[in-house]
Motif scaffolding. Structure first.
Motif, PDB file in Angstrom:
ATOM      1  N   VAL A  74      12.543  39.000 -17.485  1.00 46.17           N
ATOM      2  CA  VAL A  74      13.531  39.105 -18.563  1.00 46.17           C
ATOM      3  C   VAL A  74      14.127  37.730 -18.870  1.00 46.17           C
ATOM      4  O   VAL A  74      14.272  37.344 -20.039  1.00 46.17           O
ATOM      5  CB  VAL A  74      14.640  40.105 -18.188  1.00 46.17           C
ATOM      6  CG1 VAL A  74      15.784  40.043 -19.199  1.00 46.17           C
ATOM      7  CG2 VAL A  74      14.089  41.523 -18.115  1.00 46.17           C
ATOM      8  N   LEU A  75      14.450  36.971 -17.837  1.00 48.64           N
ATOM      9  CA  LEU A  75      14.991  35.629 -18.054  1.00 48.64           C
ATOM     10  C   LEU A  75      13.978  34.747 -18.782  1.00 48.64           C
ATOM     11  O   LEU A  75      14.349  33.969 -19.676  1.00 48.64           O
ATOM     12  CB  LEU A  75      15.358  34.993 -16.708  1.00 48.64           C
ATOM     13  CG  LEU A  75      16.566  35.572 -15.984  1.00 48.64           C
ATOM     14  CD1 LEU A  75      16.712  34.936 -14.611  1.00 48.64           C
ATOM     15  CD2 LEU A  75      17.838  35.376 -16.791  1.00 48.64           C
ATOM     16  N   ALA A  76      12.702  34.881 -18.433  1.00 45.60           N
ATOM     17  CA  ALA A  76      11.671  34.085 -19.103  1.00 45.60           C
ATOM     18  C   ALA A  76      11.590  34.439 -20.583  1.00 45.60           C
ATOM     19  O   ALA A  76      11.427  33.552 -21.433  1.00 45.60           O
ATOM     20  CB  ALA A  76      10.329  34.307 -18.427  1.00 45.60           C
ATOM     21  N   ALA A  77      11.699  35.724 -20.913  1.00 42.97           N
ATOM     22  CA  ALA A  77      11.674  36.125 -22.327  1.00 42.97           C
ATOM     23  C   ALA A  77      12.881  35.567 -23.070  1.00 42.97           C
ATOM     24  O   ALA A  77      12.753  35.051 -24.195  1.00 42.97           O
ATOM     25  CB  ALA A  77      11.626  37.643 -22.440  1.00 42.97           C
ATOM     26  N   LEU A  78      14.068  35.651 -22.460  1.00 41.95           N
ATOM     27  CA  LEU A  78      15.274  35.121 -23.108  1.00 41.95           C
ATOM     28  C   LEU A  78      15.180  33.615 -23.323  1.00 41.95           C
ATOM     29  O   LEU A  78      15.638  33.078 -24.340  1.00 41.95           O
ATOM     30  CB  LEU A  78      16.509  35.461 -22.270  1.00 41.95           C
ATOM     31  CG  LEU A  78      16.946  36.928 -22.258  1.00 41.95           C
ATOM     32  CD1 LEU A  78      18.056  37.138 -21.235  1.00 41.95           C
ATOM     33  CD2 LEU A  78      17.416  37.387 -23.642  1.00 41.95           C
ATOM     34  N   GLU A  79      14.566  32.927 -22.374  1.00 39.63           N
ATOM     35  CA  GLU A  79      14.456  31.475 -22.485  1.00 39.63           C
ATOM     36  C   GLU A  79      13.525  31.062 -23.620  1.00 39.63           C
ATOM     37  O   GLU A  79      13.601  29.924 -24.104  1.00 39.63           O
ATOM     38  CB  GLU A  79      13.962  30.892 -21.157  1.00 39.63           C
ATOM     39  CG  GLU A  79      15.021  30.920 -20.065  1.00 39.63           C
ATOM     40  CD  GLU A  79      14.439  30.606 -18.689  1.00 39.63           C
ATOM     41  OE1 GLU A  79      13.207  30.357 -18.604  1.00 39.63           O
ATOM     42  OE2 GLU A  79      15.210  30.607 -17.712  1.00 39.63           O
ATOM     43  N   ARG A  80      12.663  31.951 -24.070  1.00 39.66           N
ATOM     44  CA  ARG A  80      11.730  31.634 -25.154  1.00 39.66           C
ATOM     45  C   ARG A  80      12.350  31.822 -26.537  1.00 39.66           C
ATOM     46  O   ARG A  80      11.701  31.521 -27.539  1.00 39.66           O
ATOM     47  CB  ARG A  80      10.466  32.483 -25.009  1.00 39.66           C
ATOM     48  CG  ARG A  80       9.646  32.106 -23.791  1.00 39.66           C
ATOM     49  CD  ARG A  80       8.402  32.947 -23.639  1.00 39.66           C
ATOM     50  NE  ARG A  80       7.579  32.434 -22.553  1.00 39.66           N
ATOM     51  CZ  ARG A  80       6.395  32.932 -22.190  1.00 39.66           C
ATOM     52  NH1 ARG A  80       5.904  33.970 -22.858  1.00 39.66           N
ATOM     53  NH2 ARG A  80       5.721  32.413 -21.198  1.00 39.66           N
ATOM     54  N   LEU A  81      13.563  32.309 -26.583  1.00 43.91           N
ATOM     55  CA  LEU A  81      14.241  32.476 -27.867  1.00 43.91           C
ATOM     56  C   LEU A  81      14.798  31.137 -28.346  1.00 43.91           C
ATOM     57  O   LEU A  81      15.382  30.384 -27.570  1.00 43.91           O
ATOM     58  CB  LEU A  81      15.386  33.478 -27.731  1.00 43.91           C
ATOM     59  CG  LEU A  81      15.002  34.921 -27.385  1.00 43.91           C
ATOM     60  CD1 LEU A  81      16.265  35.734 -27.093  1.00 43.91           C
ATOM     61  CD2 LEU A  81      14.206  35.559 -28.516  1.00 43.91           C
TER      62      LEU A  81
END
Length: 234
Positions: A98-105
């Protein structure tokens, strides 16, 4: 699709270590802020999907304009499951991806809405609280089921609610009717948002359906991403 093979440094590997981390982080949850104004700024739905046979977990983050509910941006990440299945410790399986997905925003996520729990958790530290403490973002949990807590049925109309109660009588969330004569959802505070604010956000996000649009978009995206990851791994 790129697979994230690592997990954060020091990530717990067993139940005892995870419980110790929960106990330490729980004290950092902020409960005395009202949170962002419902319907203003951005709101981001996050959700995960699993393929246990391939040891894959996919996370999706979908950013919406809180006023119009139009999609602003979306991102996904694929990782290896970071922790075994233990009830009450599911956040440790999901959060690295989840953190990795948020960091891609590229845009700031604004208020984050999890398909899960915050304070409505046996140790008052579900995914929404855990994610909030790690990121510093305002986070709320909106779950489909009440987990282990009790509640009376709220009234039949949209906006009716009733307390979600722990065994000691503490209110850990609300059963909230988002549409007339439909099953309620279960809202709890994660971090830096009041319970009243969390319910107001949920109602604004659930204009047409039982579940918030943030959750609906994130669920759809992570299912599509999981199929892509499965095809790539086949």
């Amino acid at each position: 699709m790129e697979i994230i093979t690592g997990v954060p440094e020091g990530w717990p590997g067993d139940e005892a270590a995870a419980l110790a981390v929960q106990g330490e982080l729980r004290g950092r949850v902020v409960l005395d802020e009202p949170g962002p104004v419902p319907g203003a700024g951005l709101v981001t739905g996050v959700d995960v999907a699993y393929d246990d046979e391939r040891d894959l977990v996919v996370a999706a983050a979908v950013v919406l304009d809180a006023a119009t509910l139009e999609v602003v941006e979306e991102a996904t990440a694929v990782g290896r499951v970071a922790f075994p299945y233990v009830p009450g410790l599911l956040a440790f399986r999901e959060i690295p991806t989840v953190l990795a997905a948020l960091e891609r925003l590229d845009s700031g996520p604004g208020t984050v809405v999890c398909d899960g729990y915050g304070l409505a958790h046996p140790r008052r530290f579900g995914l929404a609280s855990h994610l909030g403490v790690l990121t510093g973002l305002p986070v709320i949990g909106v779950a489909k089921n009440p987990f282990t807590f009790r509640y009376d049925q709220p009234g039949p109309r949209r906006g009716d609610s009733s307390p979600l109660l722990a065994d000691d009588g503490a209110e850990v969330g609300r059963a909230l009717r988002t549409q007339d004569a439909t099953k309620p959802v279960f809202v709890s505070v994660g971090h830096r948002v009041s319970l009243e604010g969390a319910c107001a956000h949920t109602l604004r996000l659930a204009r047409r359906y039982r579940l918030p649009e943030s959750t609906r978009h994130a669920d759809s995206l992570c299912r599509r991403a999981l199929k892509e990851a499965q095809a790539a791994a086949a």
